[in-house]
Design a protein around this motif. Structure first.
Motif, PDB file in Angstrom:
ATOM      1  N   LEU A 188     -11.374  -9.488  -8.383  1.00  0.00           N
ATOM      2  CA  LEU A 188     -10.778  -9.082  -7.110  1.00  0.00           C
ATOM      3  C   LEU A 188     -10.843  -7.570  -6.938  1.00  0.00           C
ATOM      4  O   LEU A 188     -11.189  -7.063  -5.860  1.00  0.00           O
ATOM      5  N   THR A 189     -10.537  -6.842  -7.981  1.00  0.00           N
ATOM      6  CA  THR A 189     -10.533  -5.380  -7.916  1.00  0.00           C
ATOM      7  C   THR A 189     -11.926  -4.855  -7.590  1.00  0.00           C
ATOM      8  O   THR A 189     -12.079  -3.935  -6.773  1.00  0.00           O
ATOM      9  N   ARG A 190     -12.922  -5.421  -8.218  1.00  0.00           N
ATOM     10  CA  ARG A 190     -14.303  -4.980  -7.956  1.00  0.00           C
ATOM     11  C   ARG A 190     -14.720  -5.273  -6.519  1.00  0.00           C
ATOM     12  O   ARG A 190     -15.381  -4.457  -5.872  1.00  0.00           O
ATOM     13  N   ARG A 191     -14.327  -6.441  -6.015  1.00  0.00           N
ATOM     14  CA  ARG A 191     -14.667  -6.779  -4.626  1.00  0.00           C
ATOM     15  C   ARG A 191     -13.944  -5.864  -3.642  1.00  0.00           C
ATOM     16  O   ARG A 191     -14.530  -5.417  -2.647  1.00  0.00           O
ATOM     17  N   LEU A 192     -12.682  -5.569  -3.934  1.00  0.00           N
ATOM     18  CA  LEU A 192     -11.922  -4.692  -3.042  1.00  0.00           C
ATOM     19  C   LEU A 192     -12.477  -3.278  -3.076  1.00  0.00           C
ATOM     20  O   LEU A 192     -12.601  -2.624  -2.028  1.00  0.00           O
ATOM     21  N   LYS A 193     -12.834  -2.804  -4.242  1.00  0.00           N
ATOM     22  CA  LYS A 193     -13.404  -1.460  -4.359  1.00  0.00           C
ATOM     23  C   LYS A 193     -14.706  -1.357  -3.568  1.00  0.00           C
ATOM     24  O   LYS A 193     -14.929  -0.376  -2.837  1.00  0.00           O
TER      25      LYS A 193
ATOM     26  N   ARG B 131     -10.451  -8.792   3.005  1.00  0.00           N
ATOM     27  CA  ARG B 131     -10.677  -8.417   4.405  1.00  0.00           C
ATOM     28  C   ARG B 131      -9.385  -7.944   5.061  1.00  0.00           C
ATOM     29  O   ARG B 131      -9.381  -6.948   5.798  1.00  0.00           O
ATOM     30  N   GLU B 132      -8.275  -8.633   4.786  1.00  0.00           N
ATOM     31  CA  GLU B 132      -7.001  -8.258   5.397  1.00  0.00           C
ATOM     32  C   GLU B 132      -6.514  -6.902   4.893  1.00  0.00           C
ATOM     33  O   GLU B 132      -5.972  -6.109   5.662  1.00  0.00           O
ATOM     34  N   VAL B 133      -6.714  -6.630   3.613  1.00  0.00           N
ATOM     35  CA  VAL B 133      -6.298  -5.342   3.053  1.00  0.00           C
ATOM     36  C   VAL B 133      -7.094  -4.203   3.685  1.00  0.00           C
ATOM     37  O   VAL B 133      -6.530  -3.176   4.077  1.00  0.00           O
ATOM     38  N   ILE B 134      -8.399  -4.395   3.817  1.00  0.00           N
ATOM     39  CA  ILE B 134      -9.253  -3.351   4.401  1.00  0.00           C
ATOM     40  C   ILE B 134      -8.965  -3.177   5.887  1.00  0.00           C
ATOM     41  O   ILE B 134      -8.881  -2.050   6.400  1.00  0.00           O
ATOM     42  N   THR B 135      -8.789  -4.285   6.605  1.00  0.00           N
ATOM     43  CA  THR B 135      -8.480  -4.204   8.037  1.00  0.00           C
ATOM     44  C   THR B 135      -7.186  -3.428   8.272  1.00  0.00           C
ATOM     45  O   THR B 135      -7.104  -2.586   9.179  1.00  0.00           O
ATOM     46  N   ARG B 136      -6.194  -3.692   7.454  1.00  0.00           N
ATOM     47  CA  ARG B 136      -4.910  -2.984   7.606  1.00  0.00           C
ATOM     48  C   ARG B 136      -5.074  -1.508   7.274  1.00  0.00           C
ATOM     49  O   ARG B 136      -4.473  -0.651   7.941  1.00  0.00           O
ATOM     50  N   ALA B 137      -5.872  -1.198   6.269  1.00  0.00           N
ATOM     51  CA  ALA B 137      -6.125   0.210   5.928  1.00  0.00           C
ATOM     52  C   ALA B 137      -6.775   0.941   7.107  1.00  0.00           C
ATOM     53  O   ALA B 137      -6.402   2.079   7.429  1.00  0.00           O
ATOM     54  N   LEU B 138      -7.702   0.288   7.779  1.00  0.00           N
ATOM     55  CA  LEU B 138      -8.357   0.895   8.944  1.00  0.00           C
ATOM     56  C   LEU B 138      -7.363   1.068  10.089  1.00  0.00           C
ATOM     57  O   LEU B 138      -7.374   2.090  10.786  1.00  0.00           O
TER      58      LEU B 138
END
Length: 208
Positions: free
Chosen positions: A173-178, A139-146
């Motif tokens: 982890l990679t699959r969930r992030l993708k 969630r933190e990685v995606i939020t920062r990307a946005l």
């Protein structure tokens, strides 16, 4: 440590270390000898963790100078990947990441956020962990990307063990992030694991 290093390379490394360390010639030569004897090569001495350099050198000035050399090399390598699509500069990117992260004594994770041309917008450290684990929060990685308006992400972490092969946790982890990135029209461009100069690319290994 130094078994695969030729005598010529050891001699050249000793001379370069002596020049880098400066100061009194006798002291610099003694420090260079200690470092080469301990690490086996110039490269191994330069990339070693600060704590290990201090143990081998026994002199805080030597530690400062070697760390400064490494940081200078890292800065130069980072410049080489600026303003270039990440997928077109794989070799330069790996050179940079290997020097910056590969020899860390604990796991560290970073995210490279990319624009719609796959050019680096921002590199951020996600955290440090233990010798075999570093928590990464999707969630933190995606939020920062946005927040950054990123179109792509390259996830990077190191394996202090020296083995870059992904664990089951790495793959999950990679699959969930993708999957999470896809819902936001963001591409997980790659997940790279670096370890003592070796690496695994999830993209090249068909794991993404």
């Amino acid at each position: 440590m130094g078994s695969a290093t030729s005598q010529k390379e050891r001699t050249e490394g000793r001379a370069l270390l002596k020049a880098l360390l400066g100061g009194q010639e006798k002291d610099a030569l003694a420090a260079a000898d200690r470092l080469i004897a301990h690490f086996g090569s110039l490269k191994a001495a330069v990339v070693a963790p600060r704590r290990e350099i201090a143990r081998a050198a026994g002199d805080p000035i030597v530690v400062q100078r070697l760390v400064a050399v490494r940081q200078t090399m890292i800065a130069c390598l980072r410049e080489s990947i600026q303003n270039r699509p990440m997928i077109d500069c794989t070799s330069a990117l790996l050179d940079y990441l290997n020097l910056a992260m590969s020899h860390n004594s604990v796991e560290q994770a970073r995210a490279l956020y990319l624009d719609n041309r796959n050019v680096l917008l921002r590199e951020e450290e996600l955290g440090n962990g233990s010798v075999d684990e570093c928590p990464i929060y999707v969630r933190e990685v995606i939020t920062r990307a946005l927040d950054l308006g990123a179109s792509g992400i390259i996830l990077v972490h190191n394996h202090p063990s020296g083995d870059p092969q992904p664990s089951r946790m790495d793959i999950d982890l990679t699959r969930r992030l993708k999957a999470a990135a896809r819902t936001m029209d963001i591409t997980l461009v790659d997940h790279l694991i670096v370890a003592h100069g070796n690496y695994v690319s999830f993209r090249h290994s068909n794991l993404i």
